[in-house]
Design an enzyme around this catalytic site. Structure first.
Site, PDB file in Angstrom:
ATOM      1  N   GLY A  68      14.595   9.679 109.452  1.00 20.70           N
ATOM      2  CA  GLY A  68      15.984   9.248 109.281  1.00 20.70           C
ATOM      3  C   GLY A  68      16.930  10.043 110.164  1.00 20.70           C
TER       4      GLY A  68
ATOM      5  NE  ARG B 245      23.732  10.000 102.957  1.00 20.50           N
ATOM      6  CZ  ARG B 245      22.914   9.887 101.909  1.00 20.50           C
ATOM      7  NH1 ARG B 245      23.407   9.982 100.688  1.00 20.50           N
ATOM      8  NH2 ARG B 245      21.617   9.686 102.080  1.00 20.50           N
TER       9      ARG B 245
ATOM     10  CD  GLU C  70      17.120   5.273  95.715  1.00 20.25           C
ATOM     11  OE1 GLU C  70      17.824   6.137  96.259  1.00 20.25           O
ATOM     12  OE2 GLU C  70      16.048   5.546  95.135  1.00 20.25           O
TER      13      GLU C  70
ATOM     14  CG  ASN D 200      23.735  53.424 130.967  1.00 22.00           C
ATOM     15  OD1 ASN D 200      24.942  53.289 131.134  1.00 22.00           O
ATOM     16  ND2 ASN D 200      23.005  52.572 130.295  1.00 22.00           N
TER      17      ASN D 200
HETATM   18  C1  UD1 Z   1      15.634   9.334  98.405  1.00 19.88           C
HETATM   19  C2  UD1 Z   1      15.023   8.493  97.280  1.00 19.88           C
HETATM   20  C3  UD1 Z   1      15.752   8.829  95.972  1.00 19.88           C
HETATM   21  C4  UD1 Z   1      15.622  10.303  95.677  1.00 19.88           C
HETATM   22  C5  UD1 Z   1      16.095  11.143  96.866  1.00 19.88           C
HETATM   23  C6  UD1 Z   1      15.717  12.585  96.628  1.00 19.88           C
HETATM   24  C7  UD1 Z   1      14.247   6.394  98.257  1.00 19.88           C
HETATM   25  C8  UD1 Z   1      14.542   4.957  98.393  1.00 19.88           C
HETATM   26  N1  UD1 Z   1      15.163   7.097  97.573  1.00 19.88           N
HETATM   27  O1  UD1 Z   1      16.988   8.941  98.521  1.00 19.88           O
HETATM   28  O2  UD1 Z   1      15.180   8.074  94.914  1.00 19.88           O
HETATM   29  O3  UD1 Z   1      16.359  10.629  94.518  1.00 19.88           O
HETATM   30  O4  UD1 Z   1      15.480  10.720  98.098  1.00 19.88           O
HETATM   31  O5  UD1 Z   1      16.240  13.434  97.599  1.00 19.88           O
HETATM   32  O6  UD1 Z   1      13.238   6.853  98.725  1.00 19.88           O
HETATM   33  N2  UD1 Z   1      13.456   8.558 106.004  1.00 19.88           N
HETATM   34  C9  UD1 Z   1      12.547   8.096 106.913  1.00 19.88           C
HETATM   35  N3  UD1 Z   1      12.617   6.796 107.312  1.00 19.88           N
HETATM   36  C10 UD1 Z   1      13.519   5.933 106.826  1.00 19.88           C
HETATM   37  C11 UD1 Z   1      14.441   6.397 105.862  1.00 19.88           C
HETATM   38  C12 UD1 Z   1      14.383   7.713 105.460  1.00 19.88           C
HETATM   39  O7  UD1 Z   1      11.698   8.847 107.389  1.00 19.88           O
HETATM   40  O8  UD1 Z   1      13.499   4.754 107.238  1.00 19.88           O
HETATM   41  C13 UD1 Z   1      13.391   9.959 105.569  1.00 19.88           C
HETATM   42  C14 UD1 Z   1      14.654  10.721 105.844  1.00 19.88           C
HETATM   43  O9  UD1 Z   1      14.589  11.346 107.118  1.00 19.88           O
HETATM   44  C15 UD1 Z   1      14.677  11.748 104.727  1.00 19.88           C
HETATM   45  C16 UD1 Z   1      13.909  11.083 103.610  1.00 19.88           C
HETATM   46  O10 UD1 Z   1      13.216  10.005 104.184  1.00 19.88           O
HETATM   47  O11 UD1 Z   1      14.011  12.946 105.097  1.00 19.88           O
HETATM   48  C17 UD1 Z   1      14.827  10.579 102.502  1.00 19.88           C
HETATM   49  O12 UD1 Z   1      15.741   9.652 103.038  1.00 19.88           O
HETATM   50  P1  UD1 Z   1      17.238   9.569 102.529  1.00 19.88           P
HETATM   51  O13 UD1 Z   1      17.907   8.464 103.257  1.00 19.88           O
HETATM   52  O14 UD1 Z   1      17.860  10.892 102.573  1.00 19.88           O
HETATM   53  O15 UD1 Z   1      17.004   9.105 101.018  1.00 19.88           O
HETATM   54  P2  UD1 Z   1      17.952   9.343  99.765  1.00 19.88           P
HETATM   55  O16 UD1 Z   1      19.051   8.356  99.796  1.00 19.88           O
HETATM   56  O17 UD1 Z   1      18.334  10.752  99.674  1.00 19.88           O
HETATM   57 CA    CA Z   2      18.095  12.515 100.936  1.00 16.11          CA
END
Ligand code: UD1
Ligand code: CA
Length: 452
Positions: free
Chosen positions: A10, A14, A158, A385
């Site tokens: 990702g 934010r 979510e 020095n």
């Molecule tokens: C996610 C969880 C949520 C949980 C939270 C905990 C899902 C749908 N939701 O939400 O239930 O409470 O984490 O911190 O999983 N990423 C990818 N590829 C993508 C999208 C994201 O590799 O296509 C990676 C991001 O880089 C990140 C992680 O997945 O490291 C989580 O993604 P993020 O968008 O932060 O999810 P949250 O909305 O925090």
């Molecule tokens: Ca997250």
């Protein structure tokens, strides 16, 4: 057999940053590095990092940090959600029949013990999936976990997809899951993006797997996910709290801990006292009875027992027992100070070895120098020095005293038991046991006055 997959594709919108979120730094490591370290103890047979946004940077950073380690990088070309990310593993884990531990790349504070407990429970219960949960006082932004009376997970919703009633559930998904991989692989292709973000959610898989069990984390601070810079600052505070709590439990006194920072690489002995506004960094070690601060920065330095460092900066240096440093001293570039010394106000030491019981108490620059024992360096003494091209060395023998405001023009060797007269500019070597004076005689003209 366990494989570990880390979600690191990702952008982290934010964060409002050009740097991919998982490369943001926290206490000396990138977020994704923390995550890798938390899983190291499990000795996974495979480690797959899913990269996408600025994937080459994530890959380069990790291969630089861990040269020679067998990390596998899997590309997720478009970031269509956490479920889509895990779908990218299908061709890579075709023959894999073990468990897959999935970790969000933005959850850096997990303790290895927590992951071990999760894996143990998963195996013992023979679950299709086991997920880590927490009850948060403020669950805003996290996915909510809904279980039946037997603690079996029915669904994860979510935050943005929750109804007001669902938002009342404070049990959240930590983003840490252990899956039976063959069971997950079978249902992964069927994920749908029917949610507010129109993404494929990994969390939706729990509805198609059975049994899925939830296990609460002991300390909810561990599972904090980093989505913005406020979270990053809060995670830094949590890390610092843990480091400081551990040192206090080990017998170190911290006065006003909130104003102190200590890297987790630092080593302290019992009965060290750290005063306010003090920062300890890198490979620093401090022995028992020493009092550091207020207002000091110690970086990559070895401090002996019963040393005091007051309002001073010490980097890449060593200080032996019973020495007093400061106020306002600066030791850098391999200053090596002996025992029972006093390095005082506005003294800078650089690449200098100082023998035991030597004093450099006021207003000096001592660089590229070797000083013997019981030397007294007078106020304002300078080792010159640098000739504009090269640095040169100064050597001063045991028990020698330099007068105030003397300049020692290097390269130069001053012997033992020498006295240098105040205000001297010493350009030639001085033998043992003598007085050296190098300045103009004072001239007094009686009755002389300026003509009107
Ligand atoms: C996610 C969880 C949520 C949980 C939270 C905990 C899902 C749908 N939701 O939400 O239930 O409470 O984490 O911190 O999983 N990423 C990818 N590829 C993508 C999208 C994201 O590799 O296509 C990676 C991001 O880089 C990140 C992680 O997945 O490291 C989580 O993604 P993020 O968008 O932060 O999810 P949250 O909305 O925090
Ligand atoms: Ca997250």
């Amino acid at each position: 057999m366990v494989a570990v997959a880390i979600l690191a594709a990702g952008r982290g919108t934010r964060m409002k940053s050009d740097l991919p979120k998982v490369l943001h730094e926290l206490g000396g490591r990138s977020l994704v590095q923390w995550v890798l370290e938390s899983a190291r103890g499990l000795r996974p047979s495979r480690r797959l990092v899913i990269v996408g946004y600025e994937g080459h940077r994530v890959r380069n950073s990790l291969t630089e940090t861990y040269p020679g380690e067998d990390l596998e990088f899997v590309e997720q070309k478009e970031q269509l959600g956490t479920g889509h990310a895990i779908q990218q593993l299908l061709p890579h884990l075709e023959d894999f029949t073990g468990d897959l531990l999935v970790l969000n790349g933005d959850v850096p504070l997990l303790r290895p013990e927590t992951l071990e407990q999760l894996m143990d429970l998963h195996k013992k219960q023979g679950n299709a999936a086991t997920i880590l949960t927490a009850n948060l006082p403020n669950p805003t932004g996290y996915g909510r976990v809904f279980c039946d009376s037997q603690n079996r997970v029915k669904q994860i919703v979510e935050h943005r997809d929750c109804t007001d009633a669902q938002k009342q559930n404070h049990r959240i998904n930590a983003g840490v899951y252990c899956f039976n991989w063959p069971a997950l692989a079978k249902i992964l292709p069927d994920l749908k993006a029917d949610n507010d973000q129109q993404e494929y959610y990994l969390t939706d898989t729990v509805r198609h797997l059975s049994p899925v069990m939830a296990v609460d984390v002991d300390d909810f601070r561990e599972i904090m996910g980093i989505n913005n810079r406020r979270h990053l600052a809060a995670a830094h505070d949590i890390l610092q709290d843990w480091v400081k709590e551990a040192w206090m439990d080990a017998g170190v006194t911290l006065i006003d801990p909130d104003s102190i920072t200590i890297d987790d690489t630092v080593k302290l002995e019992a009965d060290v006292i750290i005063e306010p506004q003090t920062h300890l960094r890198g490979q620093t070690a401090i022995r028992s009875g020493s009092r550091i601060g207020p207002g000091s920065l110690i970086e990559n330095s070895q401090i002996g027992a019963n040393v005091t460092v007051l309002y001073s900066v010490v980097s890449n240096s060593a200080i032996a027992d019973n020495t007093r440093i400061g106020p306002y001293a600066h030791l850098r570039g391999h200053a090596d100070v002996g025992a029972g010394c006093r390095i005082g106000n506005f003294v800078e030491l650089k690449n200098a070895t100082v023998g035991d019981r030597t004093n450099i108490a006021h207003l000096s620059y001592i660089g590229d120098a070797t000083l013997g024992q019981q030397v007294n360096v007078g106020a304002g003494t300078i080792t010159a020095n640098y000739d504009g091209v090269k640095k040169h060395h100064t050597t001063i023998g045991d028990r020698t005293k330099t007068g105030s405001n003397s300049v020692l023009v290097a390269p130069i060797t001053v012997g033992e038991d020498v006295t240098i007269a105040a205000g001297s500019v010493i350009t030639d070597d001085v033998p043992d046991d003598c007085l050296a004076i190098a300045r103009e005689h004072q001239t007094v003209k009686p009755g002389w006055r300026l003509k009107p």
